[in-house]
Write a protein that holds these residues in place. Structure first.
Motif, PDB file in Angstrom:
ATOM      1  N   LEU A  40      66.440  27.001 -27.117  1.00  0.00           N
ATOM      2  CA  LEU A  40      65.881  28.024 -26.898  1.00  0.00           C
ATOM      3  C   LEU A  40      65.564  28.662 -25.481  1.00  0.00           C
ATOM      4  O   LEU A  40      65.442  27.765 -24.612  1.00  0.00           O
ATOM      5  CB  LEU A  40      64.457  28.216 -27.582  1.00  0.00           C
ATOM      6  N   CYS A  41      65.582  29.809 -25.046  1.00  0.00           N
ATOM      7  CA  CYS A  41      65.275  30.289 -23.674  1.00  0.00           C
ATOM      8  C   CYS A  41      64.049  29.741 -23.093  1.00  0.00           C
ATOM      9  O   CYS A  41      63.937  29.651 -21.889  1.00  0.00           O
ATOM     10  CB  CYS A  41      65.470  31.906 -23.606  1.00  0.00           C
ATOM     11  N   TYR A  42      62.893  29.794 -23.916  1.00  0.00           N
ATOM     12  CA  TYR A  42      61.639  29.599 -23.658  1.00  0.00           C
ATOM     13  C   TYR A  42      61.062  28.357 -24.547  1.00  0.00           C
ATOM     14  O   TYR A  42      60.036  28.621 -24.930  1.00  0.00           O
ATOM     15  CB  TYR A  42      60.825  30.647 -23.834  1.00  0.00           C
ATOM     16  N   GLN A  43      61.769  27.317 -24.305  1.00  0.00           N
ATOM     17  CA  GLN A  43      61.378  26.023 -25.092  1.00  0.00           C
ATOM     18  C   GLN A  43      59.907  25.534 -24.700  1.00  0.00           C
ATOM     19  O   GLN A  43      59.089  25.342 -25.450  1.00  0.00           O
ATOM     20  CB  GLN A  43      62.306  25.065 -25.050  1.00  0.00           C
ATOM     21  N   ARG A  44      59.821  25.654 -23.239  1.00  0.00           N
ATOM     22  CA  ARG A  44      58.450  25.200 -22.758  1.00  0.00           C
ATOM     23  C   ARG A  44      57.222  26.091 -23.271  1.00  0.00           C
ATOM     24  O   ARG A  44      56.434  25.529 -23.756  1.00  0.00           O
ATOM     25  CB  ARG A  44      58.610  25.280 -21.145  1.00  0.00           C
ATOM     26  N   LYS A  64      62.561  38.098 -22.281  1.00  0.00           N
ATOM     27  CA  LYS A  64      64.076  37.983 -23.195  1.00  0.00           C
ATOM     28  C   LYS A  64      63.320  37.473 -24.477  1.00  0.00           C
ATOM     29  O   LYS A  64      64.195  36.911 -25.462  1.00  0.00           O
ATOM     30  CB  LYS A  64      64.987  37.075 -22.747  1.00  0.00           C
ATOM     31  N   ALA A  65      62.010  37.249 -24.916  1.00  0.00           N
ATOM     32  CA  ALA A  65      61.410  36.968 -26.083  1.00  0.00           C
ATOM     33  C   ALA A  65      60.012  37.311 -26.297  1.00  0.00           C
ATOM     34  O   ALA A  65      59.431  37.936 -25.248  1.00  0.00           O
ATOM     35  CB  ALA A  65      61.638  35.311 -26.109  1.00  0.00           C
ATOM     36  N   TYR A  89      60.548  35.115 -31.094  1.00  0.00           N
ATOM     37  CA  TYR A  89      61.691  36.010 -31.709  1.00  0.00           C
ATOM     38  C   TYR A  89      62.315  36.288 -30.234  1.00  0.00           C
ATOM     39  O   TYR A  89      61.848  36.784 -29.077  1.00  0.00           O
ATOM     40  CB  TYR A  89      60.854  37.234 -32.096  1.00  0.00           C
ATOM     41  N   GLU A  90      63.672  35.828 -29.867  1.00  0.00           N
ATOM     42  CA  GLU A  90      64.356  36.209 -29.030  1.00  0.00           C
ATOM     43  C   GLU A  90      65.494  36.724 -29.640  1.00  0.00           C
ATOM     44  O   GLU A  90      65.643  36.995 -30.723  1.00  0.00           O
ATOM     45  CB  GLU A  90      65.002  34.934 -28.177  1.00  0.00           C
TER      46      GLU A  90
END
Length: 306
Positions: A40-44, A64-65, A89-90
């Motif tokens: 995922l783009c924003y795993q952290r 982006k999410a 949600y991305e």
């Protein structure tokens, strides 16, 4: 579990290679979400959200999410049970994360036929948020009817039982009042769409949803005030009943006070009290006491105290 939204929620395994145009829905528990968050783009940010204790509804708009949490009161037992849901949600990828206890219920909701016909992830996300308040107007009307019944049957319900019922409803309405306020904040952020994550037409859609929640918020406020009025009416009835009781006790005490004075006076038994040796003294005293009592009763009735 993974589903392809644009193919009528077709279930696919985690190993299935999907088309880049496919829009994916995942319904996971927290452990599964941690495992599946690697790409995922924003795993952290998602892991940070998973580590937090969900205490209210909130949303975070990223470039982006969208990441958010929902704390939904259980309509069966709202004061003792809540449903904790998180979402990530991305673009073309929506993840709904629930605790294991309610995961099956969440799946049943999202896999309902009303969602199966949706082929767009933006619309699916919007419908998911809208489902949070589906039926709430009727739900609050049930509170209104219950409060109205309490008001009508106030004289038939014991004060203690009525007080417990009104207090319970007020606490539950306070919970929903806070819940709708949090949803309003969420939908306001979504309608502003400051990161332009959603297509422009969804700003008006979220604004419409905000209006619906605002009306529910106002309705809960009105019902809380109604419950407070019932509580005050009940307290007024209790105070009135206590006043009536005190008035009766005061009148009875006033009626018999002169008799107590007479009995105290003649209870001294001095030797030079001629009434004690009079042959008709006892009967004369009875007549005097009767006249005093009857005179007081007549006087109190004229004053409206009896």
């Amino acid at each position: 579990m993974r589903y392809i939204i644009n193919k009528e929620l077709q279930a696919v395994s985690d190993d299935t290679i999907t088309d880049p145009q496919d829009e994916i829905l995942e319904i996971l528990d927290e452990n599964q979400a941690r495992i599946n968050s690697k790409n995922l783009c924003y795993q952290r940010e998602l892991l940070r959200t998973l580590d937090e204790t969900i205490s209210y509804c909130k949303i975070e708009m990223l470039p982006k999410a969208v990441i958010g949490t929902l704390l939904i009161p259980d309509k069966q037992t709202p004061h003792t049970s809540t449903i904790s849901v998180q979402f990530y949600y991305e673009q073309k990828h929506l993840i709904i994360i629930d605790d294991a206890k309610h995961l099956s219920d969440t799946k049943a909701l999202l896999l309902d036929k009303s969602f199966a016909s949706i082929d767009d992830s933006y619309r699916f996300f919007f419908e998911f948020l809208e489902s949070l308040i589906d039926g709430d107007t009727v739900f609050l009307q049930n509170y209104e009817r219950r409060l109205a019944t309490m008001e009508e049957s106030m004289s038939d319900i014991l004060p203690k039982e009525l007080s417990m019922d009104v207090t319970k409803d007020r606490r539950e309405l306070l919970l929903y009042h806070s819940y709708y306020q949090q949803l309003m904040d969420m939908f306001e952020i979504l309608s502003e769409n400051i990161t332009h994550f959603f297509p422009d037409e969804y700003s008006s859609q979220f604004q419409r949803l905000l209006g619906r929640v605002d009306r529910l918020y106002d309705n809960t406020q009105m019902l809380r005030e109604y419950a407070h009025q019932i509580r005050e009416m009940q307290q007024s009835r209790i105070d009135l009943h206590q006043n009536d009781t005190m008035r009766i006790l005061t009148v009875v005490t006033t009626i018999f006070f002169p008799l107590s004075l007479i009995t105290g006076w003649y209870g001294m038994n001095f030797n030079n009290m001629p009434e004690l040796s009079h042959p008709f003294g006892y009967f004369i005293l009875i007549i005097i006491c009767a006249v005093i009592v009857i005179g007081e009763i007549i006087y109190f009735k004229k004053k409206g105290w009896l």
